[in-house]
Design a protein around this motif. Structure first.
Motif, PDB file in Angstrom:
ATOM      1  N   TYR A   1      40.751  15.138  10.424  1.00  0.00           N
ATOM      2  CA  TYR A   1      41.734  15.536  10.387  1.00  0.00           C
ATOM      3  C   TYR A   1      42.211  15.447  11.744  1.00  0.00           C
ATOM      4  CZ  TYR A   1      45.464  18.854  11.363  1.00  0.00           C
ATOM      5  OH  TYR A   1      46.605  20.118  11.423  1.00  0.00           O
ATOM      6  N   GLY A   2      42.076  15.763  12.715  1.00  0.00           N
ATOM      7  CA  GLY A   2      42.999  15.805  13.835  1.00  0.00           C
ATOM      8  C   GLY A   2      42.626  14.980  15.282  1.00  0.00           C
ATOM      9  N   ASN A   3      41.708  13.542  15.229  1.00  0.00           N
ATOM     10  CA  ASN A   3      42.519  12.445  15.930  1.00  0.00           C
ATOM     11  C   ASN A   3      42.350  11.627  15.125  1.00  0.00           C
ATOM     12  OD1 ASN A   3      41.529  13.597  18.580  1.00  0.00           O
ATOM     13  ND2 ASN A   3      39.990  14.822  17.897  1.00  0.00           N
ATOM     14  N   GLY A   4      41.565  11.031  13.543  1.00  0.00           N
ATOM     15  CA  GLY A   4      41.812  10.635  12.640  1.00  0.00           C
ATOM     16  C   GLY A   4      40.763   9.270  12.893  1.00  0.00           C
ATOM     17  N   VAL A   5      39.686   9.886  13.887  1.00  0.00           N
ATOM     18  CA  VAL A   5      38.627   9.412  13.772  1.00  0.00           C
ATOM     19  C   VAL A   5      37.388   9.938  12.114  1.00  0.00           C
ATOM     20  CG1 VAL A   5      36.772   8.944  15.079  1.00  0.00           C
ATOM     21  CG2 VAL A   5      38.694   9.497  16.414  1.00  0.00           C
ATOM     22  N   ARG A   6      37.280   8.296  11.321  1.00  0.00           N
ATOM     23  CA  ARG A   6      36.567   8.401  10.739  1.00  0.00           C
ATOM     24  C   ARG A   6      35.317   7.647  10.711  1.00  0.00           C
ATOM     25  NH1 ARG A   6      34.952   6.075   5.580  1.00  0.00           N
ATOM     26  NH2 ARG A   6      35.222   7.719   4.173  1.00  0.00           N
ATOM     27  N   ILE A   7      34.413   8.743  11.253  1.00  0.00           N
ATOM     28  CA  ILE A   7      32.878   8.069  10.668  1.00  0.00           C
ATOM     29  C   ILE A   7      32.022   7.048   9.895  1.00  0.00           C
ATOM     30  CG2 ILE A   7      29.910   8.876  11.227  1.00  0.00           C
ATOM     31  CD1 ILE A   7      32.338   9.309  13.780  1.00  0.00           C
ATOM     32  N   LYS A   8      32.455   5.845  10.586  1.00  0.00           N
ATOM     33  CA  LYS A   8      31.961   4.743   9.338  1.00  0.00           C
ATOM     34  C   LYS A   8      30.060   4.811   8.637  1.00  0.00           C
ATOM     35  CE  LYS A   8      35.821   2.803  10.067  1.00  0.00           C
ATOM     36  NZ  LYS A   8      36.672   1.228  10.776  1.00  0.00           N
ATOM     37  N   GLN A   9      29.504   5.185   9.675  1.00  0.00           N
ATOM     38  CA  GLN A   9      28.154   4.945   9.638  1.00  0.00           C
ATOM     39  C   GLN A   9      27.527   6.265  10.612  1.00  0.00           C
ATOM     40  OE1 GLN A   9      25.399   3.474  12.199  1.00  0.00           O
ATOM     41  NE2 GLN A   9      27.403   4.011  13.788  1.00  0.00           N
ATOM     42  N   PHE A  10      26.238   6.266   9.924  1.00  0.00           N
ATOM     43  CA  PHE A  10      25.425   7.286  10.483  1.00  0.00           C
ATOM     44  C   PHE A  10      24.301   7.192  11.007  1.00  0.00           C
ATOM     45  CE2 PHE A  10      27.040   9.203   6.348  1.00  0.00           C
ATOM     46  CZ  PHE A  10      28.390   9.648   7.287  1.00  0.00           C
ATOM     47  N   GLY A  11      24.683   6.333  11.890  1.00  0.00           N
ATOM     48  CA  GLY A  11      23.342   4.912  12.680  1.00  0.00           C
ATOM     49  C   GLY A  11      21.891   5.253  12.345  1.00  0.00           C
ATOM     50  N   ASP A  12      22.009   4.673  10.756  1.00  0.00           N
ATOM     51  CA  ASP A  12      20.761   3.735  10.337  1.00  0.00           C
ATOM     52  C   ASP A  12      20.698   1.675  10.576  1.00  0.00           C
ATOM     53  OD1 ASP A  12      19.648   6.010   9.739  1.00  0.00           O
ATOM     54  OD2 ASP A  12      20.455   6.218   8.184  1.00  0.00           O
ATOM     55  N   PHE A  13      19.829   1.614  10.719  1.00  0.00           N
ATOM     56  CA  PHE A  13      19.939  -0.236  10.675  1.00  0.00           C
ATOM     57  C   PHE A  13      20.479  -0.638   9.363  1.00  0.00           C
ATOM     58  CE2 PHE A  13      17.047  -0.151  13.765  1.00  0.00           C
ATOM     59  CZ  PHE A  13      17.250  -0.909  14.573  1.00  0.00           C
ATOM     60  N   ASP A  14      21.430  -1.114   9.346  1.00  0.00           N
ATOM     61  CA  ASP A  14      21.886  -1.731   7.566  1.00  0.00           C
ATOM     62  C   ASP A  14      21.334  -2.936   7.556  1.00  0.00           C
ATOM     63  OD1 ASP A  14      22.823  -3.229   9.170  1.00  0.00           O
ATOM     64  OD2 ASP A  14      25.417  -3.318   9.489  1.00  0.00           O
ATOM     65  N   GLN A  15      20.649  -3.646   7.812  1.00  0.00           N
ATOM     66  CA  GLN A  15      19.599  -4.693   7.851  1.00  0.00           C
ATOM     67  C   GLN A  15      18.807  -4.450   8.149  1.00  0.00           C
ATOM     68  OE1 GLN A  15      22.734  -7.697   8.862  1.00  0.00           O
ATOM     69  NE2 GLN A  15      22.556  -8.284   6.544  1.00  0.00           N
ATOM     70  N   VAL A  16      17.818  -4.370   7.628  1.00  0.00           N
ATOM     71  CA  VAL A  16      16.453  -3.668   8.663  1.00  0.00           C
ATOM     72  C   VAL A  16      15.612  -5.580   8.285  1.00  0.00           C
ATOM     73  CG1 VAL A  16      14.438  -2.729   7.601  1.00  0.00           C
ATOM     74  CG2 VAL A  16      15.610  -1.575   7.667  1.00  0.00           C
ATOM     75  N   GLU A  17      15.885  -6.247   7.829  1.00  0.00           N
ATOM     76  CA  GLU A  17      15.288  -7.799   7.401  1.00  0.00           C
ATOM     77  C   GLU A  17      15.670  -8.520   8.324  1.00  0.00           C
ATOM     78  OE1 GLU A  17      11.898  -7.784   5.495  1.00  0.00           O
ATOM     79  OE2 GLU A  17      13.092  -6.767   5.022  1.00  0.00           O
ATOM     80  N   LYS A  18      17.049  -7.984   8.827  1.00  0.00           N
ATOM     81  CA  LYS A  18      17.523  -8.593  10.047  1.00  0.00           C
ATOM     82  C   LYS A  18      16.512  -8.453  11.525  1.00  0.00           C
ATOM     83  CE  LYS A  18      21.787  -9.804  12.145  1.00  0.00           C
ATOM     84  NZ  LYS A  18      23.313  -9.306  13.149  1.00  0.00           N
ATOM     85  N   LEU A  19      16.557  -7.233  11.523  1.00  0.00           N
ATOM     86  CA  LEU A  19      15.565  -6.664  12.336  1.00  0.00           C
ATOM     87  C   LEU A  19      14.433  -7.262  12.817  1.00  0.00           C
ATOM     88  CD1 LEU A  19      15.676  -4.439  15.351  1.00  0.00           C
ATOM     89  CD2 LEU A  19      14.518  -2.987  13.595  1.00  0.00           C
ATOM     90  N   LYS A  20      13.702  -7.282  11.720  1.00  0.00           N
ATOM     91  CA  LYS A  20      12.362  -7.081  11.719  1.00  0.00           C
ATOM     92  C   LYS A  20      11.978  -9.309  12.233  1.00  0.00           C
ATOM     93  CE  LYS A  20      10.574  -4.191   8.145  1.00  0.00           C
ATOM     94  NZ  LYS A  20       9.634  -3.739   7.066  1.00  0.00           N
ATOM     95  N   ALA A  21      13.284  -9.440  11.279  1.00  0.00           N
ATOM     96  CA  ALA A  21      13.071 -11.367  11.625  1.00  0.00           C
ATOM     97  C   ALA A  21      13.763 -11.277  13.084  1.00  0.00           C
ATOM     98  CB  ALA A  21      14.427 -11.819  10.584  1.00  0.00           C
ATOM     99  N   ALA A  22      14.277 -11.060  13.392  1.00  0.00           N
ATOM    100  CA  ALA A  22      14.424 -10.846  14.850  1.00  0.00           C
ATOM    101  C   ALA A  22      13.477 -11.035  15.798  1.00  0.00           C
ATOM    102  CB  ALA A  22      15.775  -9.865  15.664  1.00  0.00           C
ATOM    103  N   TYR A  23      12.504 -10.439  16.119  1.00  0.00           N
ATOM    104  CA  TYR A  23      11.152  -9.345  16.334  1.00  0.00           C
ATOM    105  C   TYR A  23      10.244 -11.187  16.033  1.00  0.00           C
ATOM    106  CZ  TYR A  23       6.953  -7.406  18.281  1.00  0.00           C
ATOM    107  OH  TYR A  23       5.712  -7.143  18.558  1.00  0.00           O
ATOM    108  N   GLU A  24      10.393 -11.330  14.851  1.00  0.00           N
ATOM    109  CA  GLU A  24       9.041 -11.764  14.183  1.00  0.00           C
ATOM    110  C   GLU A  24       9.509 -13.332  15.546  1.00  0.00           C
ATOM    111  OE1 GLU A  24       6.540 -12.639  13.016  1.00  0.00           O
ATOM    112  OE2 GLU A  24       6.582 -10.079  12.320  1.00  0.00           O
ATOM    113  N   GLY A  25      10.371 -13.304  15.639  1.00  0.00           N
ATOM    114  CA  GLY A  25      11.280 -15.186  16.489  1.00  0.00           C
ATOM    115  C   GLY A  25      11.233 -14.847  17.762  1.00  0.00           C
ATOM    116  N   ALA A  26      10.813 -13.658  17.965  1.00  0.00           N
ATOM    117  CA  ALA A  26      10.297 -13.123  19.825  1.00  0.00           C
ATOM    118  C   ALA A  26       9.366 -14.280  20.118  1.00  0.00           C
ATOM    119  CB  ALA A  26      10.353 -11.898  19.884  1.00  0.00           C
ATOM    120  N   ALA A  27       9.325 -14.745  21.027  1.00  0.00           N
ATOM    121  CA  ALA A  27       8.983 -15.861  21.375  1.00  0.00           C
ATOM    122  C   ALA A  27       7.643 -15.658  21.196  1.00  0.00           C
ATOM    123  CB  ALA A  27       8.566 -16.061  22.542  1.00  0.00           C
ATOM    124  N   ARG A  28       6.754 -14.082  22.010  1.00  0.00           N
ATOM    125  CA  ARG A  28       5.229 -13.500  21.999  1.00  0.00           C
ATOM    126  C   ARG A  28       5.349 -13.109  20.442  1.00  0.00           C
ATOM    127  NH1 ARG A  28       4.902  -7.960  25.429  1.00  0.00           N
ATOM    128  NH2 ARG A  28       6.797  -7.512  24.386  1.00  0.00           N
TER     129      ARG A  28
END
Length: 843
Positions: free
Chosen positions: A247-274
């Motif tokens: 109401y006061g600033n027109g700022v609408r919170i669109k997400q609440f701080g969760d990973f929206d794509q868990v599989e993307k994170l896992k894939a990025a980690y699996e793709g790391a060299a180590r």
């Protein structure tokens, strides 16, 4: 559902008026605000899967899975969100705060306040609602208790949690709640439809029926009440703040701080060299090696630990608490990182990495940056939450107001998928009574929490810590990984050891392996000597063969400073001398460690305090340490010969008493130190269960059976269950108040090793300018901010919060001192001089 169930809306009632910043020119009605809050709450329920922890808590509270009761409990909570501001119908609030002359002229005893009034209206309405249901007497009693908790939270939604007793006292005959009930009975709020359940006489029974209702039969139920109250507070305040911001600033919170794509994170980690190298080893060699005792490649054992821990998790996925115990240098951090990603799923989409010190937070952030350096979008989701890291900027905003508003809301409510923080910050969220502490509590639900070096926590509250962690994990659907090279079996303190999953099943495979067990040769020859600086120095010189790197650790900071000065007086031409203490800032520590790592021609002597022990990435040849606690000695050995390419040496001596430094810590007792032959044998065998066993038993005996306020069962049955939040916070403090720190920026000019000159004031002003710049491209801004923060780290130091000093400027919790150079000697901050001069200046 609507507020018209308790209020007559024929006369306009308002919740907020325009803030004068131009976004919204119309007053917001109380109905509009209440409905928007309920809409945000519904989004939290759906998008953050909040129904899972809420159902867990209600099932625990009711000892029942009755679907009708659970549905009614959710309805009561929805009404708590909807009715949290109905007290704004107070004529005083409407006339004075909302400039609304359409209401009557009566003035209530609460003045313009509304929280307690809202709680009373909610309490009365829901008790009436309950009477209409055909629940059993036992269910009705418990539901009354739940209504009372919700009402208490409503009464505190603009203030700290304080104590439930304060709320109960308000219903006494002379209490404000009792008097307000009388005023409501007299019809002093024209818009209020009237009481249906409460009266001045009946109000006195509110505290009594609550106490009868919530007295849990077991500790899990007792903690469940505590968790539920904090969760409801966090959900209510979040819904309220988000709605008010929209109401006061027109700022609408669109997400609440969760990973929206868990599989993307896992894939990025699996793709790391180590990780790819470990997966290659898994395919080619894992499970084929019969013996590792002759293995000379330490990376093979690190691969094995990674895969052994992962296998143990997959076989025990229903667990809540996981212990990861392995030697220093065995790759625990990477194994824990992999496990945390494996634990993420459709319902669990947030990670907390918790470390004992800010230095380890920064160190592990560097590791994550290296791991995900090429993974687009991952790094934007990582946030550092501590007192020295600025608020993370919100990317998708159009104006300066939006930027600051969203960034602040995200920080207040921990709206980040991946959080690195300290155990102090985590415990403030879990146990703090201040409203800012509880804002982000809901974010713990459905998360993975990795706790590093838990043995560094105050051992007087080890029992409370593991009991709370177990209940939090089970009720809030959390997976907790506790890791250390010297991990006390805290499950022993709960009498429920079978519920803990041990991820390293073959402990001897690692701790008894020569690469870890024998990589450092330990000598006690100096323990029998009367140690002087000269004796210590001469012994060091006899052991040094150029180039040799020597680490000397003192448990007393003054001794470290004095020995550093003594070494400089000796002027050894072939040796570089460094000093690291808790007084050094992040940049200074990084610079020193980098210089030591790069030195290959000259001898190096690093004088340090305990800050060098846990997790610091340093590899020295020889070590000297003033004895303290056995687990500290093992952590110290972890700084020697980490690469296992040579034989490390360690010499222990006894200079300063550990009693004052580790006050109230059982581990400082002589029988648990290296003065004891038994402890020397444990340090060699690495069987720390033999060390912790007697310590844990003593803790269990002394604190569980105490006939005073320290009694553990009494703490949970009274302080925790009956929401004595100040008492719980005090007991669960990891750091005593006199040890708290604040971040201070000392303006001065610094000459870097490459000859560049850094001007503190210029860095400070550039940082403030960048924060305010909303025209710069986001990526460009983040790049320049990272440079600014890197430069600023040369000027920021952690100072005792209790110290008296005046500041010239501040940004958030970061304070600026204009004339900083006067407090430095030979490039080192003279803390004693600063405290002395600062105090004199203030007076």
């Amino acid at each position: 559902m609507g507020i018209d169930e308790v209020l007559k809306l024929d006369v306009p009632l308002y919740a907020h008026i325009p803030n004068g910043k131009g976004y919204n020119q119309e007053k917001e009605t109380l109905e509009e605000h209440s409905n928007l809050c309920l809409a945000y709450f519904q989004r939290l329920l759906e998008e953050k899967q909040m129904k899972i922890p809420l159902d867990n808590l209600w099932k625990c509270y009711f000892s029942s899975t009755n679907s009708e009761i659970l549905a009614f409990a959710l309805r009561l909570l929805r009404y708590a969100i909807l009715f949290h501001d109905v007290g704004k119908s107070n004529p005083g609030f409407q006339r004075e705060k909302m400039e609304n002359s359409a209401v009557g002229k009566g003035k209530l005893l609460c003045g313009t306040n509304h929280s307690l009034l809202s709680a009373i209206i909610y309490l009365d309405f829901c008790l009436g609602l309950l009477k209409q249901k055909g629940f059993s007497k036992s269910a009705q009693k418990l539901l009354k208790g739940l209504i009372y908790i919700n009402a208490y939270v409503i009464s505190r939604h603009h203030s700290d949690l304080a104590s439930l007793q304060d709320f109960s006292d308000a219903f006494a005959p002379s209490g404000l709640a009792c008097e307000l009930i009388g005023e409501l009975s007299e019809g002093k709020i024209q818009s209020y439809k009237g009481l249906v359940s409460l009266s001045e006489g009946k109000s006195e029974s509110c505290p009594k029926f609550f106490e009868r209702a919530v007295r849990g039969n077991n500790r899990k139920q007792q903690i469940g009440v505590f968790i539920y109250a904090r969760l409801v507070y966090s959900l209510l305040v979040a819904s309220d703040y988000y709605a008010t911001s929209e109401y006061g600033n027109g700022v609408r919170i669109k997400q609440f701080g969760d990973f929206d794509q868990v599989e993307k994170l896992k894939a990025a980690y699996e793709g790391a060299a180590r990780t790819e190298k470990i997966r290659c080893y898994e395919k080619e060699s894992y499970g084929t090696v019969n013996s590792f005792s002759t293995q000379t490649d330490i990376n093979i054992l690190r691969n094995e630990l990674f895969l052994d821990a992962e296998k143990a998790f997959f076989e025990s996925q229903n667990g809540s608490i996981y212990f990861l115990e392995s030697p220093t240098g065995s790759g625990k951090s990477n194994a824990a990182m992999n496990l945390s990603f494996q634990m993420l799923n459709e319902y669990r989409r947030k990670i907390f990495y918790i470390y004992p010190f800010n230095t380890l937070v920064e160190q592990n952030l560097d590791t994550l940056l290296a791991t995900f350096g090429d993974a687009k979008g991952i790094l934007e989701k990582i946030a550092v939450i501590n007192s020295i890291t600025p608020i993370k900027g919100e990317k998708e905003t159009d104006s300066a107001e939006d930027f600051y508003q969203k960034s602040l809301l995200n920080r207040q409510f921990l709206n980040y998928p991946f959080i690195l923080s300290t155990h102090v910050s985590l415990f403030q969220t879990m146990f703090g009574e201040k409203k800012e502490d509880v804002f982000g509590f809901m974010q713990l639900a459905g998360s993975v929490i990795v706790l590093d070096e838990i043995q560094s926590y105050k051992n007087l509250i080890w029992s409370e810590i593991i009991i709370f962690l177990k209940a939090f994990a089970e009720l809030l659907d959390i997976k907790v990984i506790i890791m250390s090279a010297t991990l006390p079996d805290l499950a022993y303190l709960t009498d429920e050891a079978e519920d803990v999953v041990r991820l390293v099943r073959d402990r001897a495979k690692y701790f008894s392996n020569p690469l870890f067990q024998n990589r450092v040769q330990v000598s006690y020859e100096l323990l029998d000597e009367n140690i002087t600086f000269e004796t210590l120095f001469n012994h060091m010189r006899s052991q040094m063969k150029k180039p040799t790197k020597v680490l000397v650790e003192f448990i007393n900071k003054k001794s470290a400073y004095k020995f550093y000065g003594f070494l400089q007086e000796q002027e050894p031409s072939d040796t570089r001398i460094f000093l690291i203490t808790g007084d050094d800032n992040q940049a200074e520590r990084k610079r020193i460690l980098a210089s030591i790592k790069a030195e290959t021609e000259q001898n190096v002597i690093l004088v340090a305090t305990q800050v060098i022990e846990a997790g610091v990435d340093i590899d020295m040849d020889i070590g000297y340490k003033d004895i303290s606690k056995l687990d500290s000695e093992e952590q110290f050995l972890g700084r020697l010969n980490r690469s296992c390419l040579r034989l490390g040496k360690a010499f222990f001596f006894d200079l300063d008493s550990a009693d004052k430094i580790y006050k109230n810590d059982i581990r400082r007792n002589r029988e648990f130190t290296l003065k004891s032959q038994a402890m020397r044998e444990i340090l060699q065998s690495k069987d720390f269960s033999q060390y912790y066993g007697p310590i844990l038993q003593r803790l269990k005996d002394e604190w569980n059976n105490a006939c005073n306020d320290d009694n553990l069962p009494l703490f949970f049955s009274e302080d925790v269950q009956f929401l004595q939040f100040p008492k719980v916070e005090e007991r669960m403090k990891l750091i005593d108040e006199e040890d708290w720190k604040v971040s201070v920026f000392f303006n001065r000019r610094i000459v870097l090793e490459d000859g560049r000159i850094l001007d503190g004031k210029g860095c400070w002003e550039r940082y403030k300018t960048l924060l305010a710049d909303q025209k710069m491209d986001y990526a460009e801004k983040q790049y320049h901010l990272s440079i600014a923060r890197s430069e600023m780290s040369f000027f920021i130091y952690e100072i005792d919060k209790m110290a008296d000093f005046l500041t010239n400027d501040h940004v958030g919790e970061l304070y600026y001192i204009e004339d900083g150079e006067q407090y430095f000697e030979n490039g080192k901050l003279n803390m004693d001089l600063f405290k002395k001069e600062g105090a004199l200046f203030v007076q």
